[in-house]
Each structure stands twice: as structure tokens, then as C-alpha cells.
Design an enzyme around this catalytic site. Structure first.
Site: not given
Ligand SMILES: Cc1cc2nc3c(=O)[nH]c(=O)nc-3n(C[C@H](O)[C@H](O)[C@H](O)COP(=O)(O)O)c2cc1C
Length: 332
Positions: A168, A98, A136
Site C-alpha cells: 500500500h 492496518c 500486505k
Molecule cells: C472498509 C475497509 C476495510 C478494510 N479492511 C482491511 C483489511 O481487513 N485488511 C487489510 O489489509 N486492509 C484493509 N483495508 C485497506 C485496503 O485493503 C486497501 O489497502 C486500502 O483501501 C487502499 O486501497 P484503495 O485506495 O484501492 O482503497 C480496508 C479498507 C477499507 C475501505
């Protein structure tokens, strides 16, 4: 319900404010096997917050489920991971991805990529809980985006006892981009994640970032062990309906009307416990995405769930509105 073995072929990402208990219970109605992650919970909230149990409590039906921690003090991490074990989680995960300013001020999240020894200490502390200790991470931060930089982190966390890494597939810019932009602007580099799997064949590698279809999941699974879906699973949750059949050998795919029935039952239970129904309905707006009538479902829920005293009947009503609008082909 008994604990289920962790088979992380398909996971839903931890998402702050999104993957709360109600969202996870809803996703579990759609797929029995997808591994679910909590929102990130900081060690501070668990150790010094007013109501730490609020962050830890979950429904037994949510298994398999991982608690994601945000923090970097190994002692605090150790205590929190032990709590995760006491509460019955199946895994404890450390957030090293994050990029938000608030998180950086607390010296955790993606900025920890620059401190691989500290991440390794945190992993060792988590592993003392007896739960699988996972990480992660991003593929890099700022100018520190060489493969060697990532390789060093992976080596250190592996040596500290981490057997599963979620990667990621984009780097994060710690300054100048918001967390949202950091999920869109740095380009996705799946090859880097594939290379980690090649170089560490004994590690379980879960790829994350930009996955929107189960065909894409299938493709990635030829190169890595699992795929984590974030935004698409939230915005279009029915994408998970085929997961159990395609990836876990189950025979049946649940249709949406069954899910609505289960949702009504769940909402009735929770409303009786004092939960406002809007806390549940806010997560289910995307259930009919792509179908005629989807807009009527969303509109009906948004208009009715916020009214004082509303209960699970708003879900039933929204479903009827969906059906009627679908017949008149209200475009999704
Ligand atoms: C609203 C929101 C909140 C998120 N909160 C976290 C979190 O608490 N911890 C984390 O590791 N990643 C967080 N992420 C990132 C996601 O876990 C993920 O890595 C990121 O959205 C990429 O995946 P995607 O393209 O499938 O959405 C968040 C993403 C979004 C959209």
C-alpha cells in the site's frame, strides 16, 4: 470448480466488513480472474472464536482466493495457515498494514512493520502450510518512513520465504489518525513501490492504493507485477468487467443484465439457506454507478431488501426500477 493458478495482475483488496463471501461471489460474477482476498480474520477468531468455520468457508467459485490473517504469534499463524490450506485457499496473506487501535493492541497490523524479524517468523510459519505466504504492508509507519526501513522488511520477509508482497503506497500514522484517515491523508508514493520492484526483481510486487481506473492499472503494470484495487472495486464494481479481457486474454465482457440474472440465482440459493437477502444486496448498490437509473436501483434495493420475508425478487424489482428510471433519465 478447480483451483486456478494465481495470476495477481489484478486483485481486490481485503476489506473488513466489505469483502465477505457475498461480496466476493458478486465480484466473481463480474470477473473470473481477479484475485480476491477475504476480510482480515484474526488468529484469535480462528483459534478461540465461537464459529471459526464461518470465517473460513467459501464457495468454490471464489477461486482464486486468499485468506488474510491478522496476528503475530508465529505458532498461532502456523495453525491458522494450515487451516487455510485445509479449506482450499490459494494463498495465505499477513496483514502488516492496518493501523487501527484495536489491531495495534493485539500487536499486529501496521505496527508490525517495526518488528521485521517477527514478521519474517510469521512468514516462515505461514509457508509451512504449503500455500504461497504473502504479506500486505505499508511503505512506512510514523517517523519510520525511510526507504531503508522498508527495504529491511522486504529483505527479511523474502529470506523467510515470501515471494509476493502487496505494498500500500502510503505510510500509516499509528496515532492521531483513524483507519479511514490513514487511507486518505498520508500521500501516495508510487515511486517507492516501483523502487521495491527494481531492487527485488525476483519478488512479485503488487501495488495498492488509490487506483480507480483500468488505465491506471495498465500504467502501473509497466512497473510492477500486479495492482490491488480496494474502495473503487467495492463502490463501482463494474470497473472489473473489462479486467478479464484486458489483462487475462478472455474474449467476452459480461453486461450488467447478465450479472443481475446471476445475482438473482445466487440470492435465491442463499435465501433458501436462510441468508437474509439484505446481506447480499448491501454489496451491490454500486453496480449501475454512473448510469441514468443508478439511484433508482439503490433506492429500490434499500427500501425493499430490509422488509421481513423479502427474497431475490427485490433484485429483479430493483432492476426494473433502474430500467424505468433510466428511460426517464433519473440522473445517477
Ligand atoms: C472498509 C475497509 C476495510 C478494510 N479492511 C482491511 C483489511 O481487513 N485488511 C487489510 O489489509 N486492509 C484493509 N483495508 C485497506 C485496503 O485493503 C486497501 O489497502 C486500502 O483501501 C487502499 O486501497 P484503495 O485506495 O484501492 O482503497 C480496508 C479498507 C477499507 C475501505
Amino acid at each position: 470448480m478447480e483451483k486456478k493458478a494465481m495470476d495477481r495482475k489484478v486483485c481486490v483488496a481485503p476489506m473488513l466488513d466489505w469483502t465477505d463471501r457475498h461480496e466476493r461471489s458478486f465480484l466473481r460474477m463480474i470477473s473470473q480472474h481477479t484475485v480476491l482476498y477475504t476480510e482480515m480474520v484474526t488468529t484469535g477468531a480462528l483459534l478461540h472464536g465461537k464459529d471459526p468455520e464461518r470465517f473460513l468457508t467459501f464457495d468454490q467459485k471464489e477461486h482464486p482466493i486468499a485468506l488474510q490473517l491478522g496476528g503475530s504469534d508465529p505458532e498461532a499463524i502456523k495453525v491458522c495457515a494450515a487451516k487455510a490450506a485445509d479449506f482450499g485457499y490459494d494463498e495465505v496473506n499477513l496483514n502488516v498494514g492496518c493501523p487501527s487501535d484495536r489491531v495495534q493492541k493485539g500487536r499486529f497490523g501496521a505496527c508490525l512493520m517495526a518488528e521485521p524479524d517477527l514478521v519474517a517468523e510469521c512468514v516462515a510459519a505461514m509457508a509451512q502450510s504449503g500455500l504461497p505466504a504473502t504479506v500486505k504492508t505499508r511503505i512506512g509507519i510514523d517517523e519510520q518512513d525511510s526507504y531503508e526501513f522498508l527495504h529491511e522488511l522486504v529483505t527479511k520477509v523474502k529470506n523467510a520465504g515470501c515471494q509476493t508482497l502487496i505494498v500500500h503506497a502510503r505510510k500509516a500514522w499509528l496515532e492521531g489518525l483513524s483507519p479511514k484517515q490513514n487511507r486518505e491523508i498520508p500521500p501516495l508514493k508510487y515511486d517507492v513501490v516501483y523502487r521495491v520492484k527494481e531492487d527485488f526483481p525476483g519478488l512479485e510486487i503488487i501495488l495498492n492504493g488509490g487506483v480507480q481506473t483500468l488505465e491506471q492499472v495498465e500504467d502501473h503494470l509497466t512497473k510492477v507485477d500486479g495492482v490491488m484495487i480496494g474502495r473503487e472495486a467495492y463502490q463501482n464494481p463494474y470497473i472489473l468487467a473489462e479486467v478479464d479481457q484486458r489483462f487475462y486474454g478472455e474474449a467476452k465482457i459480461k453486461d450488467r443484465s447478465e450479472i443481475v440474472d446471476q445475482l438473482c440465482e445466487y440470492a435465491a440459493e442463499k435465501v433458501a439457506e436462510g441468508v437474509p437477502v439484505k446481506s447480499i444486496t448491501r454489496h451491490v448498490l454500486g453496480l449501475f454507478n454512473g448510469l441514468p437509473g443508478a439511484r433508482a436501483w439503490r433506492r429500490s434495493l434499500s427500501q425493499n431488501a430490509f422488509k421481513p420475508g423479502s427474497d431475490e425478487s427485490v433484485i429483479r424489482r430493483a432492476y426494473e426500477d433502474f430500467l424505468v428510471a433510466g428511460q426517464t433519465r433519473d440522473v445517477a
